[in-house]
Design an enzyme around this catalytic site. Structure first.
Site: not given
Ligand code: COS
Length: 385
Positions: A124, A274, A334, A356-358
């Site tokens: 979002e 080379q 070029g 899918e996540g930077t």
């Molecule tokens: N498998 C299972 N559970 C997971 C997990 C994984 N790989 N990664 C995280 N979790 C769980 C955590 O354990 C946590 O749960 P609990 O609080 O019950 O322990 C919950 O999910 C939230 O995770 P976390 O605390 O790590 O959240 P953060 O906000 O600190 O960080 C990131 C999360 C930054 C890693 C996440 O927001 C992310 O991946 N962002 C990128 C999003 C993305 O890729 N978008 C692209 C969309 S598709 S184009």
């Protein structure tokens, strides 16, 4: 030497032949127009390749993670935009594989088996890298949920039959209040907003999704209320290597196009200097290293072992390699590079480091794994081939 089985090599050969016939000849046209490619869904229907991640019990091909990676690399070689359509549809299925009931799997996978596509709606305006900060809501009313809000930069959105949408069932609980839902195309109040025009992967469809009092059956909730963030994270673990596969295809194509052009430039016995030869050697080393890391991550997943960090590693490494190699290829060739398919490859490579996540987020995931004990294995269906 390839570590693929005979069956995987056969599937790879089929994918390569399909790409040569149905993708490469049309890629430039759809890239230039910045238009989606409905013809490709028709061309792919008979092979059921859009159901490659669907279990056989639901009529799919149930390819292993490694086999899916091999297919996606072949598609990425042909056109990263068209390959994104396939990868994003598989991404939408992954949430259903993680948390769906048998009935929900049937509901979601039937269209895939018919050759239709799906979308994954997490992002979002306020929730990109910070995936837990979405504002869309889903309020339970009797035996329905009512969804309001919006999603942006959603791949396939204008053409998908089925969607996995993340929304807050408990806004006060923050990311622990996120839930995941199946939403079907055509549900009243669910519309498509702006279509994005992009630097690369221009033939893939990227849109905004708008929800205005959208009523869906309560039975469309995936897992339990509040489990959405975990489902999304498990889904992204499964899906990120697809970007590594596309990146690998891009990088390999860039190398092959350089070689092809150089063979034209240098008659039989003459060799490039080379400096150029060593550059090609370095490209080959990096592509092979990226391929082996991808295969390793996929082997871990297929064995049911933890692979979250490796998923992030392969996505990061391959996409950085793709950006580097396509940029080098344009530079080395070029003016030809700047005006040929190499230019498209370079434009297409950029998104690999972003979606899918930077790669910054991937490095966060990897560094957490370096600093803390591994999470338990994700229970997903094990593939066949
Ligand atoms: N498998 C299972 N559970 C997971 C997990 C994984 N790989 N990664 C995280 N979790 C769980 C955590 O354990 C946590 O749960 P609990 O609080 O019950 O322990 C919950 O999910 C939230 O995770 P976390 O605390 O790590 O959240 P953060 O906000 O600190 O960080 C990131 C999360 C930054 C890693 C996440 O927001 C992310 O991946 N962002 C990128 C999003 C993305 O890729 N978008 C692209 C969309 S598709 S184009």
């Amino acid at each position: 030497m390839s570590i693929l089985t005979a069956e995987q090599k056969q599937i790879q050969a089929q994918a390569t032949a399909f790409v040569a016939k149905e993708i490469i000849p049309f890629a430039e046209k759809f890239d230039k127009a910045g238009e989606f490619h409905p013809y490709l869904l028709d061309a792919a229907r008979e092979s059921r390749i859009f159901a490659m991640a669907v279990p056989m019990a639901f009529g799919g091909l149930e390819y292993s993670a490694l086999t899916q990676a091999v297919v996606l690399e072949a598609w990425g070689y042909g056109c990263a935009g068209m390959a994104t359509t396939l990868a994003a549809s598989v991404l939408s299925m992954d949430s259903v594989l993680v948390a769906g009931t048998e009935a929900q799997k049937k509901q979601f996978f039937d269209p895939m088996v018919r050759g239709e596509i799906g979308s994954f709606g997490l992002t979002e305006p306020s929730a990109g890298s910070d995936a837990g900060n979405g504002k869309s809501t889903a309020v339970r009313v009797g035996d329905e949920y009512v969804i309001n809000g919006s999603k942006c930069w959603i791949t396939n959105g204008g053409y998908s039959s089925v969607f996995v949408i993340y929304a807050l069932t408990d806004p006060a609980a923050g990311m622990k209040g996120i839930s995941a839902f199946i939403v079907e195309k055509g549900t009243p109040g669910f519309t498509i907003g702006t279509v994005d025009h992009k630097l690369g992967i221009r033939s893939s469809n990227t849109v905004e999704l708008l929800f205005k009092d959208v009523h869906i059956p309560a039975a469309n909730l995936l897992g339990k209320e509040g489990e959405g963030m975990k489902i999304a994270m498990k889904t992204l673990d499964m899906a990120r290597p697809a970007i590594a596969s596309l990146s690998l295809g891009l990088a390999q194509r860039a190398l092959d196009e350089c070689v092809k052009h150089m063979q034209k430039l240098y008659p039989e016995k003459a060799q490039p200097g080379q400096t150029l030869q060593f550059k090609l050697a370095d490209m080959r080393i990096e592509i092979e290293a990226a391929r082996q890391l991808l295969y390793h991550a996929m082997n871990l997943r297929d064995a049911g072992l933890p692979y979250s960090a490796e998923s992030a590693m392969t996505k990061t490494f391959s996409s950085d390699v793709a950006m580097k190699i396509t940029t080098q290829a344009v530079q080395l060739m070029g003016a030809y590079g700047y005006t040929s398919v190499l230019a498209k490859l370079m434009r297409d490579a950029k998104i690999m480091q972003i979606y899918e996540g930077t790669n910054q987020i991937q490095r966060l995931v990897i560094s957490r794994a370096v600093l803390a004990p591994a999470r338990p294995a994700v229970a997903v269906q094990k593939g066949g081939n």
